[in-house]
Design an enzyme around this catalytic site. Structure first.
Site, PDB file in Angstrom:
ATOM      1  N   GLY A   1       0.789  -1.221   0.000  1.00  0.00           N
ATOM      2  CA  GLY A   1       0.000   0.000   0.000  1.00  0.00           C
ATOM      3  C   GLY A   1       0.821   1.270   0.000  1.00  0.00           C
ATOM      4  O   GLY A   1       0.295   2.345  -0.300  1.00  0.00           O
TER       5      GLY A   1
ATOM      6  N   VAL B   1       9.116  -2.795  -3.685  1.00  0.00           N
ATOM      7  CA  VAL B   1      10.501  -3.164  -3.390  1.00  0.00           C
ATOM      8  C   VAL B   1      11.100  -3.815  -4.634  1.00  0.00           C
ATOM      9  O   VAL B   1      10.505  -4.739  -5.205  1.00  0.00           O
ATOM     10  CB  VAL B   1      10.584  -4.121  -2.186  1.00  0.00           C
ATOM     11  CG1 VAL B   1      12.030  -4.529  -1.919  1.00  0.00           C
ATOM     12  CG2 VAL B   1       9.989  -3.459  -0.941  1.00  0.00           C
TER      13      VAL B   1
ATOM     14  N   ASP C   1       3.193  -0.813  14.747  1.00  0.00           N
ATOM     15  CA  ASP C   1       2.334  -1.602  13.860  1.00  0.00           C
ATOM     16  C   ASP C   1       2.815  -3.050  13.799  1.00  0.00           C
ATOM     17  O   ASP C   1       3.238  -3.547  12.747  1.00  0.00           O
ATOM     18  CB  ASP C   1       2.319  -0.982  12.459  1.00  0.00           C
ATOM     19  CG  ASP C   1       1.353  -1.685  11.510  1.00  0.00           C
ATOM     20  OD1 ASP C   1       0.426  -2.353  12.011  1.00  0.00           O
ATOM     21  OD2 ASP C   1       1.535  -1.567  10.290  1.00  0.00           O
TER      22      ASP C   1
END
Length: 369
Positions: free
Chosen positions: A22, A26, A139
């Site tokens: 999101g 990479v 997170d």
């Protein structure tokens, strides 16, 4: 191919896409096979630039081998901030592939019950190393944890960690509700200063999933009225495996290990981690305490006489994994049968096979009209 520029002016070429999420993508780097590049999506780069530059300046990537921290900043040929490089994490897979019984057989075919405990130890070590350097993950969730075939653990998505540089605090802006502690459920996370004790809740959830067949500790059968989803159960402290079931009104799902399968000390630690409310800001077991506890658990495991893939607490009189597999009618690990296990009587096996009725005649094929 896209050419990007490192902070020292080196021109680098983006290679094949490795992953996409999101926030960005990479890529391999053609000229630096030991590094990868995270390139942010449009609109994300500017809000992350200052934080990434501070992380690179602090040289966090040199402080721990457990985390893929930013190594260097990347810009376009016009000088626009694009993202950063980080050390390549090669040969690692998502922790979700390990704790899920079905995916474990294909992605980690040699993993046994002891491997799960070893992976849990290294996960706790990884998070302890983050806390030791003054960062908070914030997170915590399964997508940010990778495990190797040797049970080594690497944490990714480090650019979302809460990080303090001198007098400025860069918050973690997001969180996954299933790993968020009850006191932060529904909070504005982008305006919340996270504490290590908040991480300690998410860590306990991940450890539970590793050791208990991927089950979420707050997913079970609610004995009250109405529905009880995981987020609500977390907010109300309804640990489904708790010994306080008269209070939590929850029952664990079928075909799961008991809370004491790894010993009573581990069960008590989970009770403490999931109890509501925490008594103080450090009320949950620390990551370093999980390391010590799980190391002790590992030392006390004994191997099943029938299947060497099964390990369980030495205080138990029989193998709980064998019992679960018999009830489920399927295996939870790729079986490693012990040469000392009782040998089946071949005569009994042949008699059983002969006793199976032969299939009936196949149905007649329909004639074409």
């Amino acid at each position: 191919m896209t050419v990007i520029v490192s902070s020292d002016g080196r021109r680098l070429t983006l290679g094949n896409l490795l992953a996409k999420g999101g926030e960005g993508a990479v890529h391999h780097i053609v000229e630096a096979p030991d590094l990868v590049a995270k390139i942010y999506l449009r609109g994300k780069a500017d809000e992350r630039r200052e934080k990434v530059e501070a992380m690179v300046s602090a040289r966090l990537h040199q402080t721990t081998s457990f985390v893929a921290f930013p190594v260097d900043t990347l810009k376009s040929q016009r000088g626009e901030f694009l993202g950063f490089t980080m050390n390549k994490v090669d040969g690692f897979k998502s922790v979700h592939d390990l704790y899920g019984p079905a995916s474990r057989k294909t992605e980690f075919p040699t993993a046994d019950a002891n491997f799960l405990v070893r992976s849990a130890i290294n996960l706790a070590r990884a998070i302890a190393s983050v806390h030791a350097m003054g960062c908070v993950i914030g997170d915590i969730n399964h997508s940010g944890v990778l495990v190797s075939e040797k049970a080594l653990v690497t944490l990714i998505d480090s650019d979302s960690f809460q990080f303090r540089s001198q007098s400025k605090l860069y918050r973690c802006l997001v969180g996954v509700p299933e790993y968020t502690p009850p006191e932060l459920q529904g909070a504005l996370l982008d305006k919340t200063d996270r504490m290590p004790n908040h991480d300690n809740f998410g860590l306990a959830v991940l450890l539970f999933q590793l050791l208990y067949l991927g089950r979420h500790p707050f997913a079970g059968r609610y004995r009250g009225n109405g529905d009880m989803d995981i987020r609500k159960a977390i907010g109300e402290g309804r640990f489904a495996y708790s010994e306080r079931r008269a209070e939590t009104m929850m029952e664990p799902p079928p075909y799961v290990p008991g809370l004491d399968n790894y010993g009573k000390d581990l069960g008590r630690a989970f009770e403490t981690a999931f109890r509501l409310p925490p008594k103080d800001i450090n009320g949950r077991p620390l990551a370093s305490e999980w390391v010590a506890l799980l190391t002790s658990v590992e030392a006390g495991l004994k191997t099943c006489a029938a299947d060497r893939a099964h390990s369980y607490a030495g205080s138990l009189s029989s193998c709980p994994w064998c019992s679960i597999e018999r009830s489920m009618g399927r295996s939870l690990f790729v079986a490693q049968y012990s040469p000392t296990a009782p040998i089946m009587d071949i005569g009994q096996l042949l008699t059983a096979i002969r006793g199976i009725p032969a299939p009936g005649k196949p149905p007649r094929a329909r004639e074409n009209c």
